[in-house]
Design an enzyme around this catalytic site. Structure first.
Site, short mmCIF file in Angstrom:
data_model
loop_
_atom_site.label_atom_id
_atom_site.label_comp_id
_atom_site.label_asym_id
_atom_site.label_seq_id
_atom_site.Cartn_x
_atom_site.Cartn_y
_atom_site.Cartn_z
N LEU A 1 1.10 -1.21 -0.09
CA LEU A 1 -0.51 0.00 0.10
C LEU A 1 0.90 1.27 -0.03
CD1 LEU A 1 -2.70 0.70 2.05
CD2 LEU A 1 -0.63 2.03 2.43
N ASN A 2 0.46 2.18 -0.57
CA ASN A 2 1.28 3.55 -0.64
C ASN A 2 0.22 4.83 -1.01
OD1 ASN A 2 1.78 2.85 -3.72
ND2 ASN A 2 2.76 4.59 -3.58
N ASP A 3 0.19 5.64 -1.88
CA ASP A 3 -0.61 7.30 -1.40
C ASP A 3 -1.90 7.08 -0.98
OD1 ASP A 3 1.97 7.88 -2.21
OD2 ASP A 3 1.23 8.21 -4.36
#
Length: 485
Positions: free
Chosen positions: A41-43
């Protein structure tokens, strides 16, 4: 949906099921933060409240714990506490986004939810192309891609991404994180009357613009909004060198406060100020909710900053989001506080008032746990005060400087530090501990330190140390956590 879109959804869902037991067995899984069901998961993306429901999309790589051809995952909630995981919102299934449905934002128009995102495309030689794209939904769950809205303008490299869209008066505006052909980071603004045809206005500000001077080679994830009579540009510049206590992470996130001229698209602004002084915080995004609050989520991670050293990797997942925060302007700076709704997670309060420690280290009865909120109010700190968390991380205050330390994630023989100077001294700290995360709101949100922590899972010890005499009160709530459907 296209055949490719259906195939990608099937493959991603199979990956979730395949690794479900492994992921959920990780003692570092969190109780009240958003995580991926598998992979990376990122932004935060497309954060918005629509018809009473908060939508939080996120960059998701389901097939790996590294970066790659991202999807948009999707959480939804009516109250910021009880969340459901919605079906995948977007997949990298079309010619204009085949190497990644990159970050973007959401707006409501004609009773439909519009997503704006960057389509990432690479050829066989790894040459990059970037397209700003639209997807539309009538129900907030199922999205139909509308194709490309903005192509790459002259003067910029294909590092041109992360559209944030909003409306003012009769026009729509879009800011995009960019890199100019002379490799300077910029934020670029467009204008539209219909969300489909966009006119380039030029750089809002950037490295080498106005009086700013050299300030990074790429600016990511811009967000522009009004707050307390100021226009605020949040951005994540890449390429800043450390300066004393500032810019200590690989890449930074912060803001410029000033005044935006909507006729020229130029922002006259003050100096850059970091939003968070911890180890992991990047790519924040805000929305204005139906109560008129400016709320923020951030990614509790930093690109290219020893991501593969996180111990969650062996459990087939990595990274999480911050807590939702409310932003206000106090006349000189942004103040960040946990969203009021998070109090719904609290169990009974345990209160210790007027504790004094003098040249000693001690535990405090009942202060313990890995899913807790603590509020400390300081009456006196004579020399140095410190909290040691689980024999792993510590917060230490001395001579006007608060220091957060932990073992280096790649080299456990080393300790790394993040520091922030407190002009008014240390008055209060609100700490949220969640198994492998720590968020510290200092002096009622004047500063924040956000970090991942990875103590031994069975370790529960909290120790308080004072050199000289320190007097404070502490409240503790054990937190039930987000409820996920």
């Amino acid at each position: 949906m296209s055949e490719r879109d259906l195939e990608l959804r099937r493959l991603a869902n199979e990956e979730v099921e395949k690794h479900k037991d492994t992921v959920e067995s990780d003692p570092y899984r969190l109780k009240y933060h958003h995580m991926p069901p598998v992979g990376l998961l990122n932004d935060p993306n497309g954060f918005i409240q629509w018809k009473g429901t908060y939508h939080l999309f996120y960059q998701w790589m389901p097939f790996d714990t590294g970066h790659g051809a991202k999807f948009w995952g999707h959480y939804a909630s009516e109250d910021l506490v009880k969340w459901r995981h919605e079906p995948i919102a977007l997949t990298p299934s079309d010619w204009f986004d085949k190497n990644g449905v990159y970050s973007g934002s959401a707006v409501v128009h004609d009773d439909e939810l519009y997503l704006f995102y960057t389509g990432n495309v690479k050829d066989e030689n790894d040459n990059r192309e970037a397209y700003q794209c639209i997807a539309v939904s009538q129900d907030g769950v199922h999205f139909e891609k509308q194709g490309v809205a903005v192509n790459l303008p002259e003067g910029y490299t294909p590092h041109f991404r992360d559209p944030k869209v909003w409306k003012k008066a009769d026009h729509w505006y879009m800011v995009i994180g960019a890199q100019s052909e002379d490799l300077q980071g910029k934020v670029v603004m467009f204008q539209s009357s219909d969300l489909k045809n966009w006119e380039l206005m030029g750089p809002v500000t950037g490295s080498g613009e106005g009086t700013l001077g050299s300030f990074g080679y790429m600016w990511e994830c811009p967000d522009l909004f009004a707050l307390g009579g100021k226009d605020i540009l949040i951005v994540s510049p890449q390429g800043l060198e450390p300066q004393g206590m500032n810019y200590a992470n690989t890449y930074q996130s912060g803001y410029f406060a000033g005044a935006l001229d909507y006729n020229t698209g130029k922002l006259e602004h003050e100096d850059f100020r970091e939003l968070d002084r911890g180890f992991e915080f990047y790519a924040p995004q805000t929305t204005l909710d139906e109560q008129g609050r400016r709320l923020l989520f951030g990614w509790m991670g930093v690109p290219d900053q020893y991501e593969q050293a996180h111990p969650t990797i062996e459990y087939q997942w990595v990274h999480c989001m911050t807590l939702p925060r409310e932003l206000t302007w106090n006349g000189t700076q942004i103040i960040q506080k946990p969203a009021e709704e998070l109090k719904q997670m609290r169990g009974p309060v345990l209160l210790h008032s007027s504790i004094t420690i003098n040249n000693d280290q001690k535990a405090i009865r009942g202060i313990e746990g890995k899913s807790v909120e603590w509020n400390l109010e300081f009456e006196k700190i004579e020399d140095q005060f410190a909290i040691e968390l689980f024999q792993y991380a510590s917060l230490s205050y001395k001579d006007g400087v608060l220091t957060l330390s932990r073992p280096h994630l790649e080299d456990k023989t080393k300790t790394e530090f993040r520091r922030v100077a407190l002009e008014q001294g240390l008055k209060s700290m609100r700490l949220y501990v969640d198994h492998s995360s720590l968020e510290v709101f200092i002096n009622e949100g004047e500063e924040v330190m956000t970090s991942r922590i990875f103590p031994q899972p069975e370790e529960e010890h909290i120790l308080f140390t004072s050199l000289g005499e320190s007097t404070f009160s502490i409240e503790q709530w054990k937190l039930d956590g987000f409820q996920h459907a």
